[in-house]
Design a protein around this motif. Structure first.
Motif, PDB file in Angstrom:
ATOM      1  N   ARG A 216     -53.888  86.487  53.619  1.00 10.14           N
ATOM      2  CA  ARG A 216     -55.314  87.146  53.531  1.00 10.14           C
ATOM      3  C   ARG A 216     -56.242  86.017  52.702  1.00 10.14           C
ATOM      4  N   GLN A 217     -55.698  85.589  51.544  1.00 10.46           N
ATOM      5  CA  GLN A 217     -56.358  84.731  50.542  1.00 10.46           C
ATOM      6  C   GLN A 217     -56.577  83.506  51.446  1.00 10.46           C
ATOM      7  N   GLY A 223     -62.725  81.280  55.418  1.00 12.66           N
ATOM      8  CA  GLY A 223     -63.792  81.793  55.797  1.00 12.66           C
ATOM      9  C   GLY A 223     -63.932  82.455  57.334  1.00 12.66           C
ATOM     10  N   ILE A 224     -62.742  82.918  57.977  1.00 11.97           N
ATOM     11  CA  ILE A 224     -62.616  83.055  59.349  1.00 11.97           C
ATOM     12  C   ILE A 224     -62.949  84.672  59.515  1.00 11.97           C
ATOM     13  N   SER A 225     -62.423  85.403  58.496  1.00 10.74           N
ATOM     14  CA  SER A 225     -62.516  86.898  58.462  1.00 10.74           C
ATOM     15  C   SER A 225     -62.808  87.564  57.427  1.00 10.74           C
ATOM     16  N   ASP A 226     -63.444  88.608  57.273  1.00 11.69           N
ATOM     17  CA  ASP A 226     -63.630  89.417  55.878  1.00 11.69           C
ATOM     18  C   ASP A 226     -62.152  90.353  55.724  1.00 11.69           C
ATOM     19  N   PRO A 341     -55.970  77.951  48.518  1.00 10.76           N
ATOM     20  CA  PRO A 341     -55.185  78.997  47.144  1.00 10.76           C
ATOM     21  C   PRO A 341     -54.230  78.065  46.500  1.00 10.76           C
ATOM     22  N   ASP A 342     -53.383  77.885  47.165  1.00  7.46           N
ATOM     23  CA  ASP A 342     -52.182  76.844  46.494  1.00  7.46           C
ATOM     24  C   ASP A 342     -52.890  75.773  45.543  1.00  7.46           C
ATOM     25  N   GLN A 343     -53.639  74.779  46.358  1.00 11.01           N
ATOM     26  CA  GLN A 343     -54.161  73.807  45.675  1.00 11.01           C
ATOM     27  C   GLN A 343     -55.138  74.187  44.612  1.00 11.01           C
ATOM     28  N   HIS A 365     -57.026  87.048  43.561  1.00 14.34           N
ATOM     29  CA  HIS A 365     -58.160  87.898  43.817  1.00 14.34           C
ATOM     30  C   HIS A 365     -59.191  86.965  43.898  1.00 14.34           C
ATOM     31  N   ARG A 366     -60.107  86.933  44.773  1.00 17.59           N
ATOM     32  CA  ARG A 366     -61.255  86.223  45.085  1.00 17.59           C
ATOM     33  C   ARG A 366     -62.522  86.228  43.938  1.00 17.59           C
TER      34      ARG A 366
END
Ligand code: ADP
Ligand code: ZN
Ligand code: MG
Length: 524
Positions: A216-217, A223-226, A341-343, A365-366
């Protein structure tokens, strides 16, 4: 039923996930120009193509293809340069075409993987990990400082389209059972959907949950889905079977469908492990079936016995030409990959000296991650000490506040990046103490004011004046001659008592470091 611990002694769970994500950030449907709509008046976004009228011809959505290639690159997949669409035939009112357009044996993305970092606190469900030392390798995991890292294979990610939405009336909770009427809304029909299938590499419900969270992250970052599990734009099926520990052949699996939260995914799989173990030990065979996790009853129930692949009569879609993606196209998409996210976690560790734990927690969390980056951006001097203080306040206070109530929303809260940065700075520069930082934090929420204003209004400024502190220390020591004697006689634990008395005398505003230092000098 036995406990999980008892079950794991004898049985090994095998778990694989199928994850559907609607490409909600696109403008139009997969094979027609209808606008993607969520929550509009039913059947207002339809056309002959997405209703499957005879003779209507589909045209693939270029942006959707780019989204799936991005998803594949972000999850270490090989991008297949030649692939095509197939028809998966079935009859149900939610699909008026009577087939779903999907992909066959070769999907756009194949053979990917993700590495999962499982914290010590989430490691308990993995059998044998407690006996491993750092660096030890066992099957697909390696023991780390704080838990273990698991390698999870991704079989494929393929492109398909969503079906319409059925609404059942008259039954309980919108279920079909007991319903008297059913309505169908084709606004969702033809929504671009990507399905990711994992290898059966997961071994614990916790790993399954972490995989979903990580995916999900990643999807949010590209940016392909909410990715709302609640609204159904991110959906997951959990496949699970047991085999005798030490054997290699897979057991018969059941599939948990329509899981709409991370907790349900974990709890449903956990229950299935216990249920299957009980059945197997009672000498029953596991039937290959689809089950539904009922969170309120805390058990899974049978939905249907699985149809076989033959029933679908998958065949190549004659109305769509096969795809040829060039190396140049794939490289151009790769250039659009944002920081993943990992980077980001790695950068937080390297640039700000954060621990791996803190860095991972921030990227989980974003909203909190954005707050961290925004506060760093507005900070006067974002050194390591500031970053550590900022990470602490976000991980403890902000996350705590967010978790306390689902309606708490950072974007509309009084906690702006500037205020949080100022608060951290007040604390790291020694102007307020750690205890007062908590007071100011609570006051920002209560009063919606800037930290500096709160500090001056409440007179919270920390006293770091050596003379003032010395006077207080002298007073406290003079008032407690017996304790001073005991301290000098070896009862050094009394230091806490003296610090406490000084703090009390100064209404909590004394600089604790200075108080400790002064006490140590005077008591020596
Ligand atoms: P199906 O044909 O039933 O859809 P697939 O082979 O396509 O099964 O696999 C679907 C998902 O189930 C994949 O994520 C896969 O890793 C997982 N899976 C396959 N076999 C098993 C098994 N015996 N136990 C647990 N998971 C499995
Ligand atoms: Zn349409
Ligand atoms: Mg399958």
């Amino acid at each position: 039923m036995k406990t999980l611990e008892e079950v794991l002694e004898k049985w090994e769970p095998v778990i694989g996930l199928e994850v559907h994500a609607e490409l909600t950030t696109l403008k139009t449907k997969m094979f027609c120009g209808c606008e993607l709509s969520f929550g509009d008046e039913p059947n207002t976004h339809t056309c002959p193509v997405c209703l499957g009228m005879p003779g209507a011809l589909p045209v693939p959505n270029k942006a959707a293809i780019e989204s799936i290639v991005l998803a594949g690159l972000a999850t270490n997949c090989d991008i297949e340069k030649h692939s095509m669409f197939y028809r998966k035939n079935y009859v149900y009112p939610d699909m008026s075409k009577n087939f779903q357009t999907t992909q066959g044996p070769v999907a756009f993305c194949m053979r990917g993987h993700l590495e999962l970092d499982v914290d010590a606190k989430n490691s308990g469900e993995r059998y044998g990990v407690d006996k491993m030392s750092k660096g030890d390798v066992c099957e697909n995991i390696v023991k780390t400082d704080n838990g273990y890292r698991a390698h999870v294979g991704i079989t494929r990610i393929h492109m398909e389209e969503d079906a319409g939405k059925m609404i059942h009336i008259g039954g309980g909770e919108g279920r079909i059972a007991g319903a008297t009427n059913s309505l169908v809304d084709y606004n969702r029909a033809g929504t671009p959907l990507i399905e990711l299938v994992t290898e059966p590499d997961l071994r614990t419900p916790e790993e399954a949950r972490l995989f979903m969270q990580k995916l999900r992250q990643i999807y949010l970052a590209i940016g392909i889905s909410d990715c709302s599990m609640e609204k159904g734009s991110l959906r997951c099926d959990g496949n699970i079977s047991l085999r005798k520990r030490g054997t290699t052949e897979f057991g018969t699996k059941t599939e948990l469908k329509n899981i709409n939260s991370f907790k349900s995914l974990h709890d449903g799989l956990y229950y299935e492990i216990l249920r299957q173990a009980q059945a197997l030990e009672d000498g029953e065979a596991i039937r290959q079936e689809t089950r539904h996790w009922d969170p309120s009853a805390k058990r899974t129930i049978v939905m249907r016995v699985k149809e076989t692949a033959d029933d679908y009569r998958l065949f190549p879609e004659p109305d769509l030409a096969p795809f040829d993606l060039s190396d140049e196209y794939i490289e151009n998409v790769r250039k659009k990959l944002p920081e993943l996210p990992d980077q980001k976690a790695k950068r937080f560790e390297e640039n700000f000296g954060l621990s791996e734990y803190d860095a991972r927690h921030l990227i989980e969390h974003r909203e909190t991650c954005k707050l961290f980056e925004d506060a760093i951006a507005v900070a006067k001097d974002a050194n390591d000490e500031f970053a550590k203080g900022l990470a602490n306040i976000i991980i403890n206070d902000i996350s705590g506040w967010l978790n306390a109530d689902e309606s708490n929303d950072l974007s509309t809260s009084p906690f702006t990046a500037k205020r949080i940065a100022d608060l951290v700075y007040l604390s790291t520069s020694g102007r307020i103490s750690k205890a007062q930082q908590k007071t100011v934090f609570a006051a920002i929420l209560e009063e919606d004011k800037d930290p500096a204003v709160i500090v001056s209004e409440k007179g919270l400024e920390q006293v770091s004046d050596t003379g003032a502190i010395e006077a207080v220390v002298d007073k406290v020591l003079a008032a407690n001659p017996d304790k001073v004697e005991q301290y000098r006689g070896g009862k050094t634990g009394l230091i806490g008592f003296f610090v406490g008395q000084c703090m009390k005398e100064m209404q909590g505003k004394g600089d604790p470091k200075l108080i400790n230092k002064t006490l140590a000098e005077k008591l020596a």
